[in-house]
Design an enzyme around this catalytic site. Structure first.
Site, PDB file in Angstrom:
ATOM      1  N   ASP A 198       0.856  -1.188   0.000  1.00 56.29           N
ATOM      2  CA  ASP A 198       0.000   0.000   0.000  1.00 56.29           C
ATOM      3  C   ASP A 198       0.891   1.237   0.000  1.00 56.29           C
ATOM      4  O   ASP A 198       1.996   1.214   0.560  1.00 56.29           O
ATOM      5  CB  ASP A 198      -0.891   0.026   1.245  1.00 56.29           C
ATOM      6  CG  ASP A 198      -1.961  -1.053   1.210  1.00 56.29           C
ATOM      7  OD1 ASP A 198      -2.413  -1.370   0.095  1.00 56.29           O
ATOM      8  OD2 ASP A 198      -2.333  -1.566   2.272  1.00 56.29           O
TER       9      ASP A 198
ATOM     10  N   ASP B 268      -4.457  -3.277   5.514  1.00 56.46           N
ATOM     11  CA  ASP B 268      -4.842  -2.835   6.852  1.00 56.46           C
ATOM     12  C   ASP B 268      -6.341  -2.911   7.112  1.00 56.46           C
ATOM     13  O   ASP B 268      -6.788  -2.741   8.244  1.00 56.46           O
ATOM     14  CB  ASP B 268      -4.347  -1.395   7.118  1.00 56.46           C
ATOM     15  CG  ASP B 268      -4.844  -0.420   6.064  1.00 56.46           C
ATOM     16  OD1 ASP B 268      -5.685  -0.810   5.230  1.00 56.46           O
ATOM     17  OD2 ASP B 268      -4.377   0.742   6.074  1.00 56.46           O
TER      18      ASP B 268
ATOM     19  N   ASP C  23      -9.033  -6.391   3.113  1.00 53.38           N
ATOM     20  CA  ASP C  23      -7.673  -6.855   2.771  1.00 53.38           C
ATOM     21  C   ASP C  23      -7.417  -8.274   3.282  1.00 53.38           C
ATOM     22  O   ASP C  23      -6.502  -8.944   2.820  1.00 53.38           O
ATOM     23  CB  ASP C  23      -6.609  -5.936   3.387  1.00 53.38           C
ATOM     24  CG  ASP C  23      -6.568  -4.568   2.719  1.00 53.38           C
ATOM     25  OD1 ASP C  23      -6.846  -4.508   1.507  1.00 53.38           O
ATOM     26  OD2 ASP C  23      -6.275  -3.577   3.401  1.00 53.38           O
TER      27      ASP C  23
END
Length: 879
Positions: free
Chosen positions: A331, A617, A621
């Protein structure tokens, strides 16, 4: 306070609070919480009882061959030499103590990792919101829930904002249940119908809530069925399984050789008991029953060291897998960037402004700043600092800098309702009551908000909207590396009853754009470069605009020239799996990607044979983290669900930490290889020495006490010290290790065979020379050469290719200490008169000792020559 017999689902929120003797707003006091914890116990499920240290110590003697050796030693003592028996038993006990210390350290390291991985819970105590360990929750605690939390205890919901919970772990129902605060009248309602209760271990998928703890630990619904769920789920790592299988086959071979040695010795007329003791001693020393345990110890201690570098390992096999990672999909926000958002530009009334403090009294500025302050879940603490999700906090600071106080605004227009942000809509909406009407503020990505707008607010009032012009403006801001949010509003005569986002988020009035910047981490560019040199491909995944993503990726070095492409979530959605797999290895940036699409990325890369590390997070996910070879959750900003699914947690949410963890994973695996190489070669040297002697017409070179002593002093400290070996130079300049590659690859099995034979050959040469020259000390000389040869070997194999002298003789002080201690102990067995009768040794002359030192250095020199040949590329496959 008896809480066991209440039907909590039938009580109102007020009655529940009364029965639990708690205040729903301010919660319990700290003192009351401590008293209740002592009364009700920790909020934990009972697990399989850990082995006590005594049991761990006794297990060191559980091996069949050790039991046989002790019995044989006792029989030997009864019929012959008591001193010999005592010495053998003492050495076996010392060996067990060393094994116990290693295992105990590993157990403690694993327990410490488990404590660190424990989930937290958001509670209100003493009138303040705080985070405590979930195990410290007590009945009566006020718990705050939000999307991504694992419900930490059984709760009675007293406030809710569109709360949905996945209860499949308890009910088997895969659809998330929408919760309510109203009590349920049916006393016998099944679990799934008690809509005002939330259960320990279930997952919040949407919304927010406040609840009162009604049951903890084994008294919770999950606790009642804990036996069905099975708490003991310890699994061996792939390497442990392979080594356990290899060890069994090797043990059979070693046993066969020991039986052969016994038979040959007896046939030659050697004493029966001596040959039996020799064969059993050799079996104890040579059978590598401890190899899987060594792997556990190395991985556990390695994982404990990794915590100091902000990487918390949740599953031990992850340490082993780290060295094989070929793609790191990360990310952007907070991992590659600092997660310190601040608003640098606002577009409104047709103009872009970077000066937020300027007095802007004309519309649309006042409405825009009200939206930034009110449609916001961040808050100001008592130091007047914005606390909350970084984007929200940045918007709140921008409103505050422009002179708009959130607390005062909330007094004038309190929040009545909200539609929380989700990854499908890519926007959120809050409704606020004013004296005249209700105003709704919506914010989200420009592509998600602008199509819902049909007018825009300008200084002259509401006007028609040109969506294409606005989207071009957003694109221009994104190209400068800004994260762009669109803000809009709609007035309602009264609070709408509908809960449908498509109805509530339509006919909006566009107010403006907020452009936020999140600077890249200073260490991220170097970490990206290190990835590339290590044969690892870094990939950036973000929900940002493609132009923003491209600008950041270029700055970090993820996109270099024309190397790699940028793919949007929309493009990814249009491709089927086969078409995507044809392109996946060329994509370096994914923009505007939904978390749910991450699993498609993981599967495509794995289908192409890549080993994938994936960060995440959020709730959505979790499937991708579970599917990835290494799922990496965020320790600061991540959800409970993501952490539960992950193999590793970044305690500092930093991309550079992933690269450090890969480096550590490679080092740990290298050191396990070195330990196995050392142990197996040493065992082979001992076996060849004793096995070949009779066939060369030589007497049995070593007594049982010698074999066991060598096993104690050489396998103990020196072997353990190898696990502390620092990373070799160039460890991050070699390609990742293939997952299915044998641990014995790159010439390791050839090394073990030829060095074992060389070690045995040198010992037999020593014996033959001593016997030929008439020396009465030949057995002591063989004993010394074999022990010191192993010390030379352990020094030489500290590096795979590099010479010991260029790597630094003293770069592993623990190993140097172990080698010197082993040398001192060996000299003590030779030159201390008190030890001579125990070890059946005699003092060597200076000439004999010098010869022993020269001969025992042959192995060291030979291995250094082997490494020189590897460096030249003449033997084995270079790594």
């Amino acid at each position: 306070m008896d809480i066991s017999k209440h039907h909590w689902h039938m009580l109102s929120a007020a009655e529940t609070a009364q029965r639990l003797e708690t205040d729903p707003q301010s919660g319990l006091s700290s003192a009351d919480a401590a008293r209740r914890l002592a009364h009700y116990g920790a909020n934990e499920l009972k697990e399989k009882r850990a082995r006590s240290p005594w049991r761990m110590l006794l297990d060191q003697f559980a091996d069949f061959m050790i039991v046989v050796l002790i019995i044989a030693a006792i029989v030997s003592g009864i019929v012959g030499d008591v001193e010999d028996t005592v010495a053998i038993v003492v050495i076996v006990i010392l060996n067990a103590v060393i094994g116990f210390v290693q295992e105990y350290r590993a157990e403690r390291a694993m327990a410490a990792l488990k404590r660190m991985a424990e989930a937290g819970a958001h509670v209100v105590r003493d009138g303040r919101a705080e985070i405590v360990n979930a195990s410290e929750l007590v009945p009566g605690d006020v718990v705050l829930l939000e999307a991504g939390n694992v419900v930490p205890a059984d709760l009675r919901i007293i406030e809710t904002a569109r709360l949905k919970i996945d209860e499949s772990a308890l009910t088997g129902e895969s659809v998330a249940v929408e919760k309510q605060t109203q009590p349920v009248t049916d006393a016998n309602a099944p679990l799934g119908d008690k809509l005002c209760l939330a259960y320990k271990g279930t997952i919040v998928t949407y919304g927010r809530a406040r609840g009162l703890v009604t049951a903890t630990g084994m008294n919770s619904e999950l606790g009642r069925i804990a036996a069905m769920l099975g708490a003991d789920n310890e699994t061996k790592t792939p390497l442990q399984k392979r080594l356990a299988s290899f060890g069994k086959r090797l043990a059979l071979a070693a046993l066969a050789i020991c039986v052969l040695i016994f038979i040959v010795g007896v046939v030659r007329g050697e004493p029966l008991l001596l040959m039996f003791m020799t064969a059993v001693s050799l079996a104890v020393a040579a059978i590598p029953e401890a190899l899987p345990a060594v792997v556990t110890i190395s991985l556990a201690l390695g994982a404990r060291k990794m915590v100091k570098q902000h990487a918390l390992i949740r599953r031990l096999p992850a340490v082993e897998t780290l060295g094989s990672v070929t793609f790191i999909c990360s990310d952007k926000t907070g991992t590659l960037t600092q997660n310190k958002m601040h608003v640098t530009a606002i577009y409104a009334d047709g103009a872009l402004s970077g000066k937020l403090q300027d007095e802007k009294k004309a519309e649309p500025w006042p409405t825009l700043f009200r939206a930034l302050a009110l449609s916001n879940d961040a808050h100001l603490d008592h130091h007047n600092k914005a606390r909350g999700e970084p984007t929200e906090a940045a918007l709140l600071r921008a409103a505050q800098a422009a002179g708009w106080d959130k607390t005062a605004l909330e007094g004038e227009a309190p929040r009545l309702k909200e539609l929380p942000f989700d990854s499908e809509r890519k926007r959120m909406t809050t409704f606020h009551g004013t004296a005249e009407d209700v105003i709704a503020y919506t914010k989200g990505s420009p592509e998600a908000v602008i199509p819902q707008c049909d007018r825009m607010l300008m200084a002259g009032g509401e006007q028609g909207i040109d969506r294409d012009v606005l989207l071009q403006q957003a694109e221009a801001m994104a190209a400068d590396g800004l994260r762009v949010l669109a803000i809009a509003c709609r007035r309602w005569p009264a609070l709408p009853a509908s809960e449908r986002p498509d109805e509530l988020e339509s006919e909006l009035v566009f107010l403006g754009f907020a452009g936020l910047i999140d600077p890249p981490r200073s260490e991220a560019r170097e970490a990206v470069s290190l990835c590339r040199s290590a044969g690892i491909t870094p990939v950036m995944i973000t929900g940002d605009h493609p132009a923003t993503a491209r600008a950041i990726a270029r700055e970090l070095g993820i996109l270099v020239n024309n190397d790699g492409r940028v793919m949007t979530g929309a493009e990814l959605a249009r491709l089927d799996q086969e078409a995507f797999e044809a392109e996946v290895e060329q994509v370096r940036v994914y923009a505007r990607v939904d978390p749910a699409q991450k699993i498609k990325i993981v599967q495509a890369l794995q289908d192409k044979g890549e080993v994938v590390a994936m960060t995440g997070d959020g709730v959505n996910d979790a499937p991708a983290l579970k599917a990835a070879d290494i799922g990496i959750a965020m320790g600061k900003g991540g959800t409970d669900v993501a952490r539960e699914a992950a193999h590793m947690v970044l305690l500092d949410d930093n991309f550079a930490t992933i690269v450090h963890a890969v480096r550590q994973g490679r080092r740990i695996f290298d050191n396990i290889r070195k330990f196995i190489k050392y142990t197996m070669t040493s065992n082979a040297g001992e076996i060849w020495t004793i096995f070949l002697a009779p066939f060369l017409g030589l007497p049995i070179p070593l007594l049982p006490i010698h074999i066991l002593w060598i096993n104690l002093v050489t396998d103990g400290l020196p072997g353990l010290a190898l696990t502390a070996e620092p990373a070799e130079r160039g460890i991050m300049r070699r390609p990742p290790r293939p997952m299915q590659e044998s641990i014995f690859a790159h010439g390791m099995w050839q090394h073990m065979i030829w060095v074992g034979l060389l070690m045995g050959g040198v010992c037999l040469l020593t014996q033959a020379w001593a016997l030929q020259s008439g020396s009465a000390h030949w057995q002591t000389m063989v004993f010394t050469v074999l022990t010191l040869s192993q010390m030379g070997h352990v020094l030489a194999i500290r590096t795979e290719k590099e010479s010991l002298f260029s790597a630094g003789v003293f770069s592993n002080p623990l190993l140097i200490f172990a080698v010197l201690l082993t040398f001192a102990l060996q000299m003590a067995t030779i030159y201390l008169p008190a030890l001579n009768p125990i070890f059946k040794t005699e003092a060597l002359s200076m000439g004999e000792l010098a010869l022993c030192l020269v001969l025992s250095s042959v192995v060291f020199i030979a291995v250094e020559i082997e490494k020189w040949l590897v460096r030249r590329g003449w033997i084995y496959l270079a790594r």
